[in-house]
Design an enzyme around this catalytic site. Structure first.
Site, short mmCIF file in Angstrom:
data_model
loop_
_atom_site.label_atom_id
_atom_site.label_comp_id
_atom_site.label_asym_id
_atom_site.label_seq_id
_atom_site.Cartn_x
_atom_site.Cartn_y
_atom_site.Cartn_z
N LYS A 177 0.66 -1.20 -0.01
CA LYS A 177 0.18 -0.02 0.07
C LYS A 177 0.80 1.20 -0.04
CE LYS A 177 -1.83 2.99 1.97
NZ LYS A 177 -1.70 4.56 1.60
N GLU A 252 9.55 1.53 10.90
CA GLU A 252 10.52 2.28 10.65
C GLU A 252 10.23 3.85 10.70
OE1 GLU A 252 13.54 1.50 10.59
OE2 GLU A 252 13.49 -0.50 10.25
P1 NAD Z 1 2.70 8.61 7.30
O1 NAD Z 1 2.77 8.04 8.54
O2 NAD Z 1 1.37 9.80 6.93
O3 NAD Z 1 2.05 7.49 6.23
C1 NAD Z 1 2.71 6.48 5.85
C2 NAD Z 1 1.93 5.49 5.24
O4 NAD Z 1 0.87 5.28 6.15
C3 NAD Z 1 1.35 5.95 3.95
O5 NAD Z 1 1.12 4.75 2.93
C4 NAD Z 1 -0.17 6.22 4.28
O6 NAD Z 1 -1.24 6.05 3.47
C5 NAD Z 1 -0.53 4.98 5.37
N1 NAD Z 1 -1.41 5.30 6.75
C6 NAD Z 1 -1.68 6.45 7.05
N2 NAD Z 1 -2.63 6.15 8.07
C7 NAD Z 1 -2.90 4.87 8.16
C8 NAD Z 1 -3.65 3.87 9.02
N3 NAD Z 1 -4.50 4.33 9.80
N4 NAD Z 1 -3.70 2.45 8.70
C9 NAD Z 1 -2.63 2.17 7.61
N5 NAD Z 1 -1.86 2.76 6.97
C10 NAD Z 1 -2.13 4.24 7.16
O7 NAD Z 1 3.91 9.26 6.91
P2 NAD Z 1 4.34 9.92 5.61
O8 NAD Z 1 4.07 11.41 5.79
O9 NAD Z 1 3.85 9.12 4.25
O10 NAD Z 1 5.96 9.80 5.83
C11 NAD Z 1 6.69 10.73 6.24
C12 NAD Z 1 7.41 9.94 7.74
O11 NAD Z 1 7.79 8.90 7.48
C13 NAD Z 1 8.16 10.77 8.26
O12 NAD Z 1 8.12 10.97 9.88
C14 NAD Z 1 9.72 9.95 8.11
O13 NAD Z 1 10.58 10.39 9.07
C15 NAD Z 1 9.13 8.71 7.97
N6 NAD Z 1 10.14 7.78 7.33
C16 NAD Z 1 10.82 6.90 7.91
C17 NAD Z 1 11.87 6.38 7.24
C18 NAD Z 1 12.65 5.21 8.01
O14 NAD Z 1 13.34 4.25 7.46
N7 NAD Z 1 12.91 5.34 9.53
C19 NAD Z 1 11.93 6.43 6.00
C20 NAD Z 1 11.12 7.36 5.26
C21 NAD Z 1 10.27 8.09 6.14
#
Ligand code: NAD
Length: 482
Positions: A177, A252
């Site tokens: 997803k 992550e």
């Molecule tokens: P997000 O948590 O908003 O979304 C991530 C994913 O989760 C998306 O696909 C979203 O559609 C999905 N999602 C959202 N709500 C959900 C739910 N209730 N149930 C299931 N899936 C759901 O994060 P973002 O804004 O897309 O990404 C940025 C964040 O990701 C930042 O905090 C960044 O630091 C982190 N990040 C971490 C790493 C790592 O390797 N540690 C790598 C890249 C990004």
């Protein structure tokens, strides 16, 4: 539909077929926000159910192949990714505006490396065997089952392949997803999986809104692993669903990395690395966003830092000269702005930047903030934008204390000229990865993940294969010697 010169399906990929949904969500390019780039099928409960059923049906056959047989599919997919690097880089650059130069030369080719690395690792695996208590102990890895992979919008292709490769290599089937803000490269990945000849249902892509279809996927009891990359807030919600079904879950998450510069460091190198944290507008989880510098060298450091930042070029992500790209989405720009508004209210001092650039729609100036205190929100919370903080320290004890003072613990970076301090201070820094006199160097066989609210579990090497397997002990009584 043709996007950035590639024909891209806007539908889900389930059971080896393209499947559409009656409802859609719009995708915009940060490079031309006013236009709608694509309208993608938006998954719902029915689509989630179909995808999990398809991954469940395909599981037994895929799991019963030997690791070498599964590896042959992964190698084929890696070759196809190599063939398509230029297309994928163009589409991803259009979709989420990361620098094309970086996508083309490093980030997308890493997708192929991820599949090769896990094909190699899974094929080479030999379960541990030892004897004790008159028995032979054999440790086996059993494929765990259908796996949901949920990814964020930054570097979505590379991050998806990094999670999918160990799952498939371990014998699990996958439902990906991707993030709704940058879903296009996942659709290309589905085409390449299809061309590589994977059996239907082994790999599926479901598009849509996280809180809708993402949430249905994580609630489904047929799913036996959830591998998530994204924000800490979302991880908390997914973790609750995983716990209800007793499903292992890796997360992550975000970071607030420290960049510690000791008195004996190569100041020019440290300052150049610090200024490089603005690349791609700082939308990098591993970014070292808290500059923590010895007060003995802080003036010289700031001088070099400003010189480097002055050399940054805000511009079109397709231009090789550009270093600072637009932010992904107007909502995200607003979020970055609101951090600076609150920092000003809090009495934090803006040393440089601190404004959006109105004439260039989604750009925010590279910003440096001197916080009023270490408790300031700007020090303690991830901004995920071009915003760094600057703090000084008097001795190394204070440096370590400041570096370890947030709830995050994804990465930290240390600059020192001393081999001894590299080990002593490097060991004292509390983070899943600590770089000394270098930054973003990665060995795919090393564990990767965060401490504290930066994550749960480890990716990389055998650690990911263990997560995607049910480890079993087979204990056989030894025959009598006589
Ligand atoms: P997000 O948590 O908003 O979304 C991530 C994913 O989760 C998306 O696909 C979203 O559609 C999905 N999602 C959202 N709500 C959900 C739910 N209730 N149930 C299931 N899936 C759901 O994060 P973002 O804004 O897309 O990404 C940025 C964040 O990701 C930042 O905090 C960044 O630091 C982190 N990040 C971490 C790493 C790592 O390797 N540690 C790598 C890249 C990004």
């Amino acid at each position: 539909m043709e996007i950035a010169g590639s024909v891209i399906s806007l539908d889900h990929y389930i059971g080896g077929e393209r499947v559409s949904s009656p409802s859609v969500f719009q995708v915009h390019s940060p490079l031309k926000w006013e236009e709608v780039l694509a309208e993608m099928s938006a998954g719902d409960h029915e689509i989630s159910d179909l995808a999990v059923a398809s991954a469940s049906d395909a599981f037994q056959d895929w799991a019963s192949l030997g690791p070498q047989e599964r590896a042959s599919f992964l190698y084929r997919l890696a070759d196809l990714i190599d063939r398509e690097v230029s297309n994928i880089a163009r589409v991803e650059c259009t979709d989420m505006a990361m620098r094309h130069e970086s996508l083309f030369n490093r980030v997308i080719p890493r997708g192929a490396r991820n599949f090769r690395a896990y094909a190699d690792l899974a094929s080479a695996y030999e379960g541990r065997t030892w004897e004790s208590n008159g028995t032979t102990n054999l440790i086996q890895r059993l494929p765990a089952g259908p796996t949901v992979v949920i990814t964020p919008w930054n570097a979505p292709f590379m991050l998806a392949t990094w999670k999918i490769a160990p799952a498939l290599a371990a014998g699990n089937t996958v439902i990906l997803k991707p993030a709704e803000w940058a879903p296009l490269s996942s659709s290309i990945l589905a085409d390449l999986v299809d061309e590589a000849g994977f059996p239907p249902g082994v790999f599926n892509v479901v598009q849509g809104i996280g809180g809708e279809v993402g949430s249905f996927l994580t609630k489904d009891p047929r799913v036996r692993r959830i591998s998530f990359t994204g924000s800490t807030e979302t991880a908390r919600k997914i973790g609750i669903e995983a716990a209800k079904n007793v499903v292992p879950f890796t997360a992550e998450l975000g970071g607030k990395g420290a960049l510690v510069v000791l008195e004996d460091a190569d100041v020019e190198q440290a300052a150049a690395t610090a200024a490089g944290q603005y690349d791609d507008s700082g939308q990098v989880c591993l970014a070292a966003t808290r500059l923590i510098v010895s007060d003995k060298i802080s003036e010289h450091f700031l001088e070099c830092f400003h010189q480097n930042v002055d050399g940054h070029i805000l511009g079109d992500s397709f231009d090789d000269e550009t270093t600072i790209t637009p932010l992904i989405h107007p909502d995200h720009l607003q979020r970055v702005e609101s951090f600076i508004d609150r920092a000003l209210e809090n009495g934090d001092e803006i040393i440089r930047g601190g404004r959006r650039l109105n004439d260039q729609q989604l750009f925010y100036e590279p910003t440096l903030v001197k916080p009023a205190s270490n408790n300031s929100e700007i020090v303690q919370r991830e901004v995920f934008g071009p915003v760094l903080t600057f703090q000084t320290f008097q001795d190394e004890q204070e440096a370590v204390k400041l570096a370890n003072s947030t709830e995050y613990g994804l990465s930290a970076t240390l600059f020192t000229g001393s081999k001894e301090k590299a080990e002593i201070i490097g060991s004292a820094l509390r983070a899943g990865t600590v770089w000394v006199n270098c930054f973003l160097v990665r060995d795919l066989t090393a564990p990767f993940g965060g401490l504290g609210i930066s994550g749960l579990g480890r990716e990389g090497g055998d650690y990911a294969l263990d997560f995607h397997s049910d480890l079993k002990t087979l204990q056989i009584k030894k025959a009598d010697e006589s």
